[in-house]
Design a protein around this motif. Structure first.
Motif, PDB file in Angstrom:
ATOM      1  N   LEU A   1      -9.223   3.690  12.675  1.00  0.00           N
ATOM      2  CA  LEU A   1      -9.173   5.033  13.256  1.00  0.00           C
ATOM      3  C   LEU A   1      -8.901   6.125  12.218  1.00  0.00           C
ATOM      4  O   LEU A   1      -8.722   7.288  12.575  1.00  0.00           O
ATOM      5  N   GLY A   2      -8.853   5.732  10.955  1.00  0.00           N
ATOM      6  CA  GLY A   2      -8.791   6.725   9.885  1.00  0.00           C
ATOM      7  C   GLY A   2      -7.422   7.039   9.321  1.00  0.00           C
ATOM      8  O   GLY A   2      -7.288   7.918   8.469  1.00  0.00           O
ATOM      9  N   TYR A   3      -6.387   6.345   9.756  1.00  0.00           N
ATOM     10  CA  TYR A   3      -5.044   6.604   9.229  1.00  0.00           C
ATOM     11  C   TYR A   3      -4.879   5.929   7.868  1.00  0.00           C
ATOM     12  O   TYR A   3      -5.336   4.801   7.658  1.00  0.00           O
ATOM     13  N   GLU A   4      -4.189   6.615   6.953  1.00  0.00           N
ATOM     14  CA  GLU A   4      -3.991   6.085   5.599  1.00  0.00           C
ATOM     15  C   GLU A   4      -2.514   5.925   5.247  1.00  0.00           C
ATOM     16  O   GLU A   4      -2.148   4.982   4.559  1.00  0.00           O
ATOM     17  N   ARG A   5      -1.684   6.865   5.683  1.00  0.00           N
ATOM     18  CA  ARG A   5      -0.241   6.772   5.395  1.00  0.00           C
ATOM     19  C   ARG A   5       0.412   6.026   6.570  1.00  0.00           C
ATOM     20  O   ARG A   5       0.724   6.605   7.607  1.00  0.00           O
TER      21      ARG A   5
ATOM     22  N   ILE B   1       6.773  -7.979   8.294  1.00  0.00           N
ATOM     23  CA  ILE B   1       6.730  -7.085   7.133  1.00  0.00           C
ATOM     24  C   ILE B   1       5.808  -7.659   6.060  1.00  0.00           C
ATOM     25  O   ILE B   1       5.002  -6.930   5.468  1.00  0.00           O
ATOM     26  N   GLU B   2       5.887  -8.955   5.831  1.00  0.00           N
ATOM     27  CA  GLU B   2       4.994  -9.587   4.851  1.00  0.00           C
ATOM     28  C   GLU B   2       3.531  -9.398   5.259  1.00  0.00           C
ATOM     29  O   GLU B   2       2.681  -9.048   4.426  1.00  0.00           O
ATOM     30  N   GLY B   3       3.240  -9.631   6.526  1.00  0.00           N
ATOM     31  CA  GLY B   3       1.872  -9.472   7.018  1.00  0.00           C
ATOM     32  C   GLY B   3       1.403  -8.034   6.935  1.00  0.00           C
ATOM     33  O   GLY B   3       0.224  -7.765   6.650  1.00  0.00           O
ATOM     34  N   PHE B   4       2.318  -7.097   7.167  1.00  0.00           N
ATOM     35  CA  PHE B   4       2.005  -5.669   7.088  1.00  0.00           C
ATOM     36  C   PHE B   4       1.578  -5.287   5.670  1.00  0.00           C
ATOM     37  O   PHE B   4       0.537  -4.644   5.471  1.00  0.00           O
ATOM     38  N   VAL B   5       2.370  -5.709   4.699  1.00  0.00           N
ATOM     39  CA  VAL B   5       2.060  -5.394   3.295  1.00  0.00           C
ATOM     40  C   VAL B   5       0.735  -6.032   2.876  1.00  0.00           C
ATOM     41  O   VAL B   5      -0.110  -5.395   2.239  1.00  0.00           O
ATOM     42  N   GLN B   6       0.555  -7.294   3.245  1.00  0.00           N
ATOM     43  CA  GLN B   6      -0.691  -7.984   2.897  1.00  0.00           C
ATOM     44  C   GLN B   6      -1.909  -7.292   3.511  1.00  0.00           C
ATOM     45  O   GLN B   6      -2.963  -7.181   2.873  1.00  0.00           O
ATOM     46  N   ALA B   7      -1.756  -6.812   4.755  1.00  0.00           N
ATOM     47  CA  ALA B   7      -2.876  -6.149   5.425  1.00  0.00           C
ATOM     48  C   ALA B   7      -3.206  -4.818   4.759  1.00  0.00           C
ATOM     49  O   ALA B   7      -4.381  -4.463   4.605  1.00  0.00           O
ATOM     50  N   LEU B   8      -2.180  -4.057   4.352  1.00  0.00           N
ATOM     51  CA  LEU B   8      -2.425  -2.809   3.627  1.00  0.00           C
ATOM     52  C   LEU B   8      -3.192  -3.086   2.335  1.00  0.00           C
ATOM     53  O   LEU B   8      -4.168  -2.396   2.013  1.00  0.00           O
TER      54      LEU B   8
ATOM     55  N   ASN C   1      -6.962  -1.901   0.783  1.00  0.00           N
ATOM     56  CA  ASN C   1      -6.802  -0.972  -0.342  1.00  0.00           C
ATOM     57  C   ASN C   1      -6.063   0.306   0.065  1.00  0.00           C
ATOM     58  O   ASN C   1      -6.365   1.404  -0.408  1.00  0.00           O
ATOM     59  N   LEU C   2      -5.086   0.139   0.953  1.00  0.00           N
ATOM     60  CA  LEU C   2      -4.231   1.242   1.370  1.00  0.00           C
ATOM     61  C   LEU C   2      -2.923   1.198   0.589  1.00  0.00           C
ATOM     62  O   LEU C   2      -2.467   0.124   0.179  1.00  0.00           O
ATOM     63  N   GLU C   3      -2.328   2.364   0.388  1.00  0.00           N
ATOM     64  CA  GLU C   3      -1.088   2.443  -0.391  1.00  0.00           C
ATOM     65  C   GLU C   3       0.061   1.722   0.331  1.00  0.00           C
ATOM     66  O   GLU C   3       0.254   1.876   1.539  1.00  0.00           O
ATOM     67  N   VAL C   4       0.816   0.927  -0.432  1.00  0.00           N
ATOM     68  CA  VAL C   4       2.041   0.316   0.078  1.00  0.00           C
ATOM     69  C   VAL C   4       3.195   1.205  -0.377  1.00  0.00           C
ATOM     70  O   VAL C   4       3.646   1.133  -1.520  1.00  0.00           O
ATOM     71  N   ASN C   5       3.639   2.077   0.499  1.00  0.00           N
ATOM     72  CA  ASN C   5       4.696   3.025   0.181  1.00  0.00           C
ATOM     73  C   ASN C   5       6.023   2.483   0.706  1.00  0.00           C
ATOM     74  O   ASN C   5       6.233   2.406   1.919  1.00  0.00           O
ATOM     75  N   GLU C   6       6.911   2.098  -0.189  1.00  0.00           N
ATOM     76  CA  GLU C   6       8.184   1.495   0.212  1.00  0.00           C
ATOM     77  C   GLU C   6       9.015   2.439   1.073  1.00  0.00           C
ATOM     78  O   GLU C   6       9.861   1.994   1.857  1.00  0.00           O
ATOM     79  N   SER C   7       8.790   3.745   0.950  1.00  0.00           N
ATOM     80  CA  SER C   7       9.532   4.709   1.772  1.00  0.00           C
ATOM     81  C   SER C   7       9.127   4.638   3.233  1.00  0.00           C
ATOM     82  O   SER C   7       9.832   5.152   4.107  1.00  0.00           O
ATOM     83  N   TYR C   8       7.977   4.029   3.484  1.00  0.00           N
ATOM     84  CA  TYR C   8       7.491   3.882   4.867  1.00  0.00           C
ATOM     85  C   TYR C   8       7.824   2.508   5.456  1.00  0.00           C
ATOM     86  O   TYR C   8       7.437   2.227   6.595  1.00  0.00           O
TER      87      TYR C   8
END
Length: 343
Positions: free
Chosen positions: A179-183, A202-209, A213-220
């Motif tokens: 749907l076009g979300y990046e952050r 959380i592991e699956g989330f990071v792997q999916a990002l 090729n989406l940014e893995v922002n630790e602040s998020y």
């Protein structure tokens, strides 16, 4: 008033069968019993108002036909759905359940296990903490029937019923990306005690990002105690570039996000897209309707009960087998691709 206690002998006389035949009927041993005989016994029990002495039967059969279910937190809608499924299957199998709420406290969990053992329940289904390994090991050495659900403890050889947690996060990230979300961010309860689903999501989330090729922002990416989620959200949305989309790691985290957006007058999905893991009962009546990742709680609870009862009845449990169940994306209105600014 007739206060005479009705016995098996009375039922046998009424149904014109032997006491042993009535006993076989009560214990559901129907192999050599004709339909007419079963009907006569059933009618005699009904007419006489016979009630089996459960305590006496338990002593004789060395079973209480009762199991314990220890949930990590009864506040989770997931937990109540699982318990309902377990109860349904156990009821159909003529077992009863005792439900205990450990609130993710290892000490409380241990007390409940000891209490259930004292009550001579035939087995236990538990959402385990990771801090009672020695207790679980001792139960294993006794061949005590036990099944884990939602989590597993690697050091303990007990079979577990679990969601494919990494897949759940992957489905959410794929939907956000489509749907076009990046952050994109995730917030869930604390992983302090290595609670399996939280860690895996959380592991699956990071792997999916990374796969998109989406940014893995630790602040998020936040994993904190429930009462700290609101504070973390404030910090997250004070960033120069706050997240456009958030994945709630479970139903309780989702509620915290919804309360936060209401308090700070953020509109879903124009200010923030939201997906929650666990299909909460209010998902389709909330405004906007909430996109969720559903767990197959009916199948998971049933499988846990099946495994435990098979152990109780003498079947040797498999070697720490993990049964993974697939999540399902339920796409609704809280994630539509309509993005807007919140700064």
């Amino acid at each position: 008033m007739n206060t005479k206690k009705i016995t098996i002998a009375d039922v046998a006389e009424e149904a014109k069968v032997s006491k042993s035949t009535v006993s076989q009927y009560l214990n559901q041993r129907f192999e050599y019993m004709g339909e007419q005989t079963k009907e006569r016994i059933a009618q005699a029990i009904k007419d006489l108002g016979y009630r089996p002495n459960i305590v006496a039967r338990s002593l004789k059969q060395k079973t209480t036909t009762t199991i314990g279910v220890i949930v990590a937190n009864i506040s989770h809608e997931f937990s109540t759905q699982i318990v309902q499924s377990i109860e349904k299957y156990c009821n159909e199998s003529n077992y009863h359940i005792i439900v205990c709420n450990a609130e993710d406290h290892p000490e409380k969990e241990q007390k409940y296990i000891e209490m259930l053992r004292a009550k001579q329940v035939d087995g236990i289904i538990v959402f385990p903490t990771s801090n009672n390994k020695e207790l679980y090991q001792s139960l294993n050495l006794e061949d005590y029937p036990m099944v884990f659900i939602d989590r597993y403890v690697p050091e303990v050889k007990v079979s577990s019923i679990m969601l494919d947690n990494k897949k759940a996060s992957q489905l959410a990230v794929e939907e956000f990306h489509r749907l076009g979300y990046e952050r994109i961010g995730i917030i869930t309860n604390s992983t302090k005690n290595n609670v399996t689903p939280r860690v895996e999501r959380i592991e699956g989330f990071v792997q999916a990002l990374e796969s998109k090729n989406l940014e893995v922002n630790e602040s998020y990416i936040k994993s904190v105690s429930l009462h700290e989620i609101s504070k973390e959200l404030v910090q997250m949305f004070s960033l120069e570039q706050p997240p456009e989309a958030l994945l709630a790691g479970n139903d309780l985290a989702l509620i915290e996000i919804l309360q936060f957006t209401k308090k700070h007058q953020l509109q879903i999905p124009s200010d923030l897209a939201v997906i929650g893991i666990d299909d909460v009962s209010f998902a389709s009546i909330y405004n906007p309707e909430l996109t969720t990742i559903a767990q197959p709680t009916d199948e998971m609870g049933k499988k846990a009960a099946e495994l435990l009862i098979s152990q109780i009845q003498g079947e040797k449990p498999p070697f720490q087998q993990i049964y993974r169940f697939s999540p399902t994306l339920l796409s609704r209105s809280s994630c539509t691709g309509i993005k807007g600014g919140i700064l």
